[in-house]
Design a protein around this motif. Structure first.
Motif, PDB file in Angstrom:
ATOM      1  N   LYS A  57       0.837  -1.216   0.000  1.00 25.53           N
ATOM      2  CA  LYS A  57       0.000   0.000   0.000  1.00 25.53           C
ATOM      3  C   LYS A  57       0.859   1.248   0.000  1.00 25.53           C
ATOM      4  O   LYS A  57       0.550   2.243  -0.644  1.00 25.53           O
ATOM      5  CB  LYS A  57      -0.911   0.005   1.236  1.00 25.53           C
ATOM      6  CG  LYS A  57      -2.258  -0.645   1.007  1.00 25.53           C
ATOM      7  CD  LYS A  57      -3.112  -0.532   2.264  1.00 25.53           C
ATOM      8  CE  LYS A  57      -4.370  -1.392   2.140  1.00 25.53           C
ATOM      9  NZ  LYS A  57      -5.048  -1.527   3.439  1.00 25.53           N
ATOM     10  N   SER A  58       1.938   1.214   0.772  1.00 24.14           N
ATOM     11  CA  SER A  58       2.811   2.393   0.888  1.00 24.14           C
ATOM     12  C   SER A  58       3.982   2.363  -0.078  1.00 24.14           C
ATOM     13  O   SER A  58       4.446   3.407  -0.545  1.00 24.14           O
ATOM     14  CB  SER A  58       3.341   2.494   2.325  1.00 24.14           C
ATOM     15  OG  SER A  58       2.291   2.703   3.230  1.00 24.14           O
ATOM     16  N   TYR A  59       4.480   1.149  -0.362  1.00 23.93           N
ATOM     17  CA  TYR A  59       5.692   1.026  -1.194  1.00 23.93           C
ATOM     18  C   TYR A  59       5.488  -0.052  -2.265  1.00 23.93           C
ATOM     19  O   TYR A  59       6.072  -1.131  -2.203  1.00 23.93           O
ATOM     20  CB  TYR A  59       6.903   0.696  -0.310  1.00 23.93           C
ATOM     21  CG  TYR A  59       7.131   1.728   0.775  1.00 23.93           C
ATOM     22  CD1 TYR A  59       7.599   2.999   0.461  1.00 23.93           C
ATOM     23  CD2 TYR A  59       6.852   1.437   2.113  1.00 23.93           C
ATOM     24  CE1 TYR A  59       7.785   3.958   1.455  1.00 23.93           C
ATOM     25  CE2 TYR A  59       7.045   2.386   3.107  1.00 23.93           C
ATOM     26  CZ  TYR A  59       7.507   3.648   2.769  1.00 23.93           C
ATOM     27  OH  TYR A  59       7.685   4.590   3.743  1.00 23.93           O
ATOM     28  N   PRO A  60       4.652   0.253  -3.276  1.00 21.81           N
ATOM     29  CA  PRO A  60       4.311  -0.760  -4.291  1.00 21.81           C
ATOM     30  C   PRO A  60       5.483  -1.207  -5.155  1.00 21.81           C
ATOM     31  O   PRO A  60       5.415  -2.277  -5.760  1.00 21.81           O
ATOM     32  CB  PRO A  60       3.234  -0.057  -5.140  1.00 21.81           C
ATOM     33  CG  PRO A  60       3.438   1.411  -4.892  1.00 21.81           C
ATOM     34  CD  PRO A  60       3.938   1.528  -3.503  1.00 21.81           C
ATOM     35  N   ASP A  61       6.559  -0.398  -5.199  1.00 20.22           N
ATOM     36  CA  ASP A  61       7.693  -0.721  -6.082  1.00 20.22           C
ATOM     37  C   ASP A  61       8.793  -1.538  -5.401  1.00 20.22           C
ATOM     38  O   ASP A  61       9.740  -1.970  -6.059  1.00 20.22           O
ATOM     39  CB  ASP A  61       8.319   0.571  -6.634  1.00 20.22           C
ATOM     40  CG  ASP A  61       7.324   1.397  -7.448  1.00 20.22           C
ATOM     41  OD1 ASP A  61       6.406   0.769  -8.019  1.00 20.22           O
ATOM     42  OD2 ASP A  61       7.461   2.627  -7.481  1.00 20.22           O
TER      43      ASP A  61
END
Length: 267
Positions: A57-61
């Motif tokens: 959710k916060s760091y999709p990559d």
């Protein structure tokens, strides 16, 4: 709190809720064997999914390396989350209330953030690189013992690597005779966190995986301790053979371990 540590804490607490809820209905938990003496439950998988969802959710990559999911490669591989959703699965299956959620973040190959969460006791161990280690927000330090006599050491039996039983028992015997006592709890992530908090004076085990040890390693370093392989080198993430303590005790642990290594464990 560092924003990425904040997300790791949120993920660990979410996984902890999944685990505690399931412990109340252990008869409904599905158990499968992954290999010799190696079990996975539906709860391990559900808890890991909750962690992945929270991080994504916060760091999709970012890349996520999970015990159950394997490597989920992201477009930004400089950031790698190393996840053990339920460290101490066998304890959980048996209803023994001693297990943890372990989440670490590596940035460009270096451990940067760490969380080990005990959902039964509500104990949250955290560390950020260069910022120290905490237990529920209070600073923790490794013990200051200068010799093995009087120490309480933690370990884990090589239940997945029984070919090393003789070597391990020789190490155990030597250390048991020189220390006050030994503990084997079934959750290496918590063992390492306890070393960081000064509850245990040292820890050693054969054949662990990065998800067992990554968060605990940063906790110990930030609490003033050291983590090495059995030869005092830095190959523990690859070999899984790990020793942790303050600098003085680590030296004594290695001295007792080295004579029993042989070729297979000298890595």
């Amino acid at each position: 709190m560092h924003p990425m540590l904040n997300i790791a804490v949120r993920a660990a607490r979410t996984a902890g809720k999944v685990i505690v809820r399931s412990m109340e209905q252990l008869d409904k938990v599905e158990i499968e064997s992954k290999g010799t003496n190696d079990f996975v439950t539906s709860v391990d998988i559900s808890a890991e999914e909750a962690i992945i969802e929270t991080i994504r959710k916060s760091y999709p990559d970012h890349t996520i390396i999970g015990e159950e999911s394997g490597v989920l490669k992201g477009s930004d591989d400089d950031y790698q989350w190393i996840v053990d959703p339920l460290d101490g699965t066998t304890n959980f299956i048996k209803g023994i209330p001693h297990f943890s959620v372990s989440i670490a973040l590596k940035v460009k190959g270096k451990l940067d953030q760490a969380v080990v969460f005990d959902p039964i006791r509500g104990e949250l161990f955290t560390a950020s690189r260069g910022k120290g280690a905490q237990l529920n927000g209070f600073r923790i330090r490794v013990n200051k013992n200068k010799e093995l006599s009087g120490t309480v050491l933690a370990t884990g039996f090589p239940f997945k690597h029984k070919q090393h039983t003789a070597a391990y028992m020789a190490m155990f015997s030597g250390l048991f005779q020189k220390s006050a006592d030994m503990r084997r709890t079934g959750s290496p992530a918590l063992d390492l966190a306890y070393v960081a908090a000064g509850r245990f004076d040292g820890f050693f085990e054969i054949g662990l995986k990065p998800w067992n040890t990554a968060a605990g390693e940063l906790l110990i370093i930030e609490a003033g301790g050291l983590v090495t392989d059995f030869t005092g080198g830095h190959n523990h993430a690859q070999s899984g053979n790990i020793v942790a303590a303050n600098t003085r005790i680590l030296k004594d642990l290695l001295k007792e371990i080295r004579p029993h290594l042989g070729d297979a464990l000298s890595k």
